[in-house]
Design a protein around this motif. Structure first.
Motif, mmCIF file in Angstrom:
data_model
loop_
_atom_site.group_PDB
_atom_site.id
_atom_site.type_symbol
_atom_site.label_atom_id
_atom_site.label_comp_id
_atom_site.label_asym_id
_atom_site.label_seq_id
_atom_site.Cartn_x
_atom_site.Cartn_y
_atom_site.Cartn_z
ATOM 1 N N MET A 1 0.842 -1.170 0.000
ATOM 2 C CA MET A 1 0.000 0.000 0.000
ATOM 3 C C MET A 1 0.888 1.235 0.000
ATOM 4 N N ALA A 2 0.519 2.231 -0.793
ATOM 5 C CA ALA A 2 1.256 3.478 -0.814
ATOM 6 C C ALA A 2 1.057 4.187 0.512
ATOM 7 N N ASN A 3 2.109 4.808 0.992
ATOM 8 C CA ASN A 3 2.055 5.515 2.259
ATOM 9 C C ASN A 3 1.695 6.974 1.993
ATOM 10 N N PRO A 4 0.483 7.419 2.382
ATOM 11 C CA PRO A 4 0.096 8.796 2.092
ATOM 12 C C PRO A 4 0.926 9.805 2.877
ATOM 13 N N ARG A 5 1.689 9.365 3.850
ATOM 14 C CA ARG A 5 2.503 10.275 4.657
ATOM 15 C C ARG A 5 3.934 10.366 4.147
ATOM 16 N N ASN A 6 4.229 9.818 2.993
ATOM 17 C CA ASN A 6 5.608 9.844 2.515
ATOM 18 C C ASN A 6 5.971 11.174 1.858
ATOM 19 N N GLY A 7 5.067 12.140 1.938
ATOM 20 C CA GLY A 7 5.340 13.466 1.406
ATOM 21 C C GLY A 7 5.157 13.598 -0.084
ATOM 22 N N LEU A 8 4.713 12.550 -0.726
ATOM 23 C CA LEU A 8 4.572 12.584 -2.178
ATOM 24 C C LEU A 8 3.148 12.896 -2.630
ATOM 25 N N ARG A 35 6.715 0.630 -3.855
ATOM 26 C CA ARG A 35 6.334 1.034 -2.499
ATOM 27 C C ARG A 35 6.771 2.450 -2.140
ATOM 28 N N GLU A 36 7.722 3.000 -2.878
ATOM 29 C CA GLU A 36 8.175 4.352 -2.597
ATOM 30 C C GLU A 36 7.559 5.283 -3.640
ATOM 31 N N ARG A 37 6.278 5.506 -3.448
ATOM 32 C CA ARG A 37 5.524 6.251 -4.444
ATOM 33 C C ARG A 37 4.371 6.984 -3.776
ATOM 34 N N PRO A 38 3.777 7.916 -4.509
ATOM 35 C CA PRO A 38 2.586 8.573 -3.974
ATOM 36 C C PRO A 38 1.387 7.635 -4.062
ATOM 37 N N ALA A 39 0.300 8.047 -3.457
ATOM 38 C CA ALA A 39 -0.963 7.332 -3.642
ATOM 39 C C ALA A 39 -1.467 7.649 -5.050
ATOM 40 N N TYR A 40 -2.111 6.676 -5.653
ATOM 41 C CA TYR A 40 -2.597 6.846 -7.024
ATOM 42 C C TYR A 40 -4.111 6.981 -7.074
ATOM 43 N N ASP A 41 -4.562 7.889 -7.928
ATOM 44 C CA ASP A 41 -5.948 7.992 -8.374
ATOM 45 C C ASP A 41 -5.910 7.493 -9.818
ATOM 46 N N SER A 104 0.445 4.288 -21.173
ATOM 47 C CA SER A 104 -0.015 3.270 -22.111
ATOM 48 C C SER A 104 0.067 1.929 -21.397
ATOM 49 N N ASN A 105 -0.814 1.007 -21.757
ATOM 50 C CA ASN A 105 -0.831 -0.284 -21.066
ATOM 51 C C ASN A 105 0.277 -1.223 -21.534
ATOM 52 N N ASP A 106 1.106 -0.793 -22.465
ATOM 53 C CA ASP A 106 2.158 -1.685 -22.967
ATOM 54 C C ASP A 106 3.525 -1.397 -22.355
ATOM 55 N N ILE A 107 3.535 -0.710 -21.204
ATOM 56 C CA ILE A 107 4.807 -0.428 -20.547
ATOM 57 C C ILE A 107 4.878 -1.130 -19.197
ATOM 58 N N VAL A 108 6.092 -1.405 -18.773
ATOM 59 C CA VAL A 108 6.358 -1.910 -17.425
ATOM 60 C C VAL A 108 7.208 -0.843 -16.754
ATOM 61 N N LEU A 109 6.725 -0.375 -15.615
ATOM 62 C CA LEU A 109 7.350 0.758 -14.940
ATOM 63 C C LEU A 109 8.405 0.302 -13.938
ATOM 64 N N PRO A 110 9.563 0.958 -13.915
ATOM 65 C CA PRO A 110 10.587 0.603 -12.920
ATOM 66 C C PRO A 110 10.234 1.203 -11.560
ATOM 67 N N ASP A 111 10.749 0.608 -10.510
ATOM 68 C CA ASP A 111 10.549 1.153 -9.172
ATOM 69 C C ASP A 111 11.039 2.598 -9.135
ATOM 70 N N GLY A 112 10.284 3.438 -8.456
ATOM 71 C CA GLY A 112 10.681 4.826 -8.275
ATOM 72 C C GLY A 112 10.365 5.749 -9.432
ATOM 73 N N TRP A 113 9.746 5.236 -10.482
ATOM 74 C CA TRP A 113 9.521 6.057 -11.677
ATOM 75 C C TRP A 113 8.718 7.317 -11.365
ATOM 76 N N CYS A 114 7.642 7.176 -10.607
ATOM 77 C CA CYS A 114 6.746 8.302 -10.371
ATOM 78 C C CYS A 114 7.389 9.320 -9.429
ATOM 79 N N LYS A 115 7.972 8.844 -8.378
ATOM 80 C CA LYS A 115 8.652 9.722 -7.426
ATOM 81 C C LYS A 115 9.729 10.524 -8.141
ATOM 82 N N ASN A 116 10.552 9.849 -8.927
ATOM 83 C CA ASN A 116 11.638 10.520 -9.634
ATOM 84 C C ASN A 116 11.113 11.523 -10.654
ATOM 85 N N LEU A 117 10.069 11.164 -11.376
ATOM 86 C CA LEU A 117 9.504 12.040 -12.387
ATOM 87 C C LEU A 117 8.995 13.334 -11.760
ATOM 88 N N PHE A 118 8.184 13.225 -10.729
ATOM 89 C CA PHE A 118 7.580 14.421 -10.158
ATOM 90 C C PHE A 118 8.561 15.220 -9.291
#
Length: 122
Positions: A1-8, A35-41, A104-118
Motif C-alpha cells: 500500500m502506498a504511504n500517504p505520509r511519505n510526502g509525495l 512502495r516508494e511512491r505517492p498514492a494513485y488515483d 499506455s498499457n504496454d509499458i512496465v514501470l521501474p521502481d521509483g519512476w513516479c517519485k523521480n519524475l515528479f
C-alpha cells in the motif's frame, strides 16, 4: 500500500486500454508494486475490450477497495472503440489530482519512476 505520509501526495494515472489483457496486467502490477511512491488515483478507460479486460479491472478495483489502500481505481467503459487519444482525454477529464501521468498499457514501470519524475519537475 502506498504511504500517504511519505510526502509525495497523490498522482492521477490516466490510461486507455483496448484488449491485450496480458500487457494491461503487467503494466498495472508494475504500477502498484512500487512502495516508494505517492498514492494513485487511477482512471482507466476500457475502450470496448473483448478479452476479459473488463472483468480483470473490476476485480482489481475490488481488491484495491478491500485492502483499504490509499489508492483508488475508477473504470470508464466505452461502448464503441475510440482512438487512443480520445480515450486518454476522457481519462484525463475524469482525474482528480493536479499531477497527472498518462500511461499506455504496454509499458512496465521501474521502481521509483513516479517519485523521480515528479521530484524532477519540482
Amino acid at each position: 500500500m502506498a504511504n500517504p505520509r511519505n510526502g509525495l501526495g497523490r498522482v492521477s494515472i490516466a490510461m486507455s486500454v483496448y484488449n491485450h489483457l496480458d500487457m494491461t496486467k503487467r503494466c498495472l502490477e508494475s504500477l502498484l508494486k512500487d512502495r516508494e511512491r505517492p498514492a494513485y488515483d487511477i482512471v482507466i478507460v476500457n475502450n470496448n475490450s473483448s478479452d476479459g479486460t473488463a472483468d480483470y479491472l473490476a476485480e482489481l478495483q475490488q481488491n484495491i477497495e478491500a485492502t483499504k489502500s490509499s489508492d483508488t481505481l475508477r473504470r470508464l467503459t466505452n461502448p464503441k472503440t475510440t482512438c487512443v487519444a480520445a480515450a486518454w482525454n476522457q481519462a484525463i477529464r475524469a482525474t482528480k489530482e493536479m499531477r497527472i501521468a498518462v500511461l499506455s498499457n504496454d509499458i512496465v514501470l521501474p521502481d521509483g519512476w513516479c517519485k523521480n519524475l515528479f521530484q524532477a519537475m519540482e
